[in-house]
Design an enzyme around this catalytic site. Structure first.
Site, PDB file in Angstrom:
ATOM      1  N   ASP A  71      -7.693   3.562  -3.935  1.00 48.09           N
ATOM      2  CA  ASP A  71      -6.819   2.646  -3.223  1.00 48.09           C
ATOM      3  C   ASP A  71      -6.479   1.708  -4.337  1.00 48.09           C
ATOM      4  O   ASP A  71      -7.222   0.706  -4.347  1.00 48.09           O
ATOM      5  CB  ASP A  71      -7.744   2.147  -2.322  1.00 48.09           C
ATOM      6  N   HIS A 103      -2.184   1.452   6.939  1.00 48.65           N
ATOM      7  CA  HIS A 103      -2.671   1.355   5.674  1.00 48.65           C
ATOM      8  C   HIS A 103      -2.787   2.869   4.863  1.00 48.65           C
ATOM      9  O   HIS A 103      -3.043   3.762   5.809  1.00 48.65           O
ATOM     10  CB  HIS A 103      -3.907   0.687   5.385  1.00 48.65           C
ATOM     11  N   CYS A 121       0.647  -1.340  -0.073  1.00 50.21           N
ATOM     12  CA  CYS A 121       0.030  -0.026   0.011  1.00 50.21           C
ATOM     13  C   CYS A 121       0.780   1.398   0.171  1.00 50.21           C
ATOM     14  O   CYS A 121       0.550   2.209  -0.824  1.00 50.21           O
ATOM     15  CB  CYS A 121      -1.018   0.054   1.111  1.00 50.21           C
TER      16      CYS A 121
END
Length: 259
Positions: free
Chosen positions: A126, A111, A73
């Site tokens: 995302d 995250h 991420c």
């Protein structure tokens, strides 16, 4: 560390197989978002090869665009944010964390998620969520396709619909602006701590036209709609699948025993 370096946006767009957008609309963002997880794998093999991770923009560009690897991420959303800004979007980095059923929050910076303001309103982006998000999600409470968005004051959280049709609790976040450098300590935890999911699980995942393909600890899983198949790979097969299906060339290096 800054999120305002100049990158070769055309090379990045070629990497994900997307055209340069004409503007900063929802449709422009959606086209970029859809292309990214189909071309750039969510993967953590550098952790298992003992290769230190970096959040330096130049090194991220070299890894993801020049050497055509993937990342997790912090890497994927960190570099995607730079691309979006280069293309004219207003982007905020948001710290995401686990939220329990009782509302208890896990550690910050677990995250990285992006808030992108388009001509059509704000959206969550995302491309570093295990190839499970393939389109931007409106920053608005309600059900948006396979994602439910909830809000309680400054706290936002989401549920994601699994391929079996169940709703699964996902990340929580706030809209407080963050810098990429703030995620580095948690990145170091993820790549080094024995309790980290990434230390204990080598993986690669790509979105497909109708689902997702992944390798998790040597198990190949393919999801098409509501159908899922899986089979165990030996190390030689795993390397071949990584190269053929994910474009990941490990260069003959061995992952650490037990990974």
């Amino acid at each position: 560390m800054t999120l305002d370096p100049t990158i070769d946006a055309d090379a990045y767009l070629a990497r994900i197989g997307a055209d340069r957008p004409r503007g900063t609309t929802r449709a422009d963002l959606a086209a970029l978002h859809a292309a990214h997880p189909r071309a750039v794998p969510f993967e953590d093999y550098d952790i298992h090869l003992g290769v230190p991770l970096s959040l330096d923009p130049d090194r991220l560009f070299d890894k993801i665009v020049t050497r055509r690897r993937g990342g997790f991420c912090y890497e994927l959303n960190g570099l995607f944010a730079i691309l979006l800004r280069e293309l004219g979007f207003d982007v905020t980095l948001c710290s995401a964390f686990e939220v329990g059923p009782d509302g208890g929050r896990g550690p910050d910076f677990e995250h990285l998620r992006l808030l992108v303001r388009t001509d059509d309103g704000p959206f969550l982006a995302d491309v570093g969520n295990g190839a499970s998000w393939t389109e931007p999600v409106p920053l608005e409470p309600g059900t948006h396709g396979g994602t439910q968005v909830h809000r309680d004051g400054e706290l936002w959280w989401a549920f994601r619909r699994t391929h079996e049709g169940h709703w699964e609790r996902e990340w929580g976040w706030t809209l407080r602006p963050r810098e990429l450098a703030e995620f580095l300590p948690r990145c170091r935890y993820q790549e080094n701590d024995p309790r980290s999911h990434f230390v204990n699980r080598r993986l690669a995942a790509l979105a497909t036209a109708n689902g997702r393909i992944s390798v998790v600890n040597g198990v190949l899983k393919q999801t098409e709609g509501d159908r899922q198949t899986e089979r165990t790979l030996d190390p030689e097969e795993e390397r071949a699948v990584l190269a053929d299906r994910f474009g990941i060339d490990l260069g003959g290096r061995e992952w650490k025993t037990g990974s």
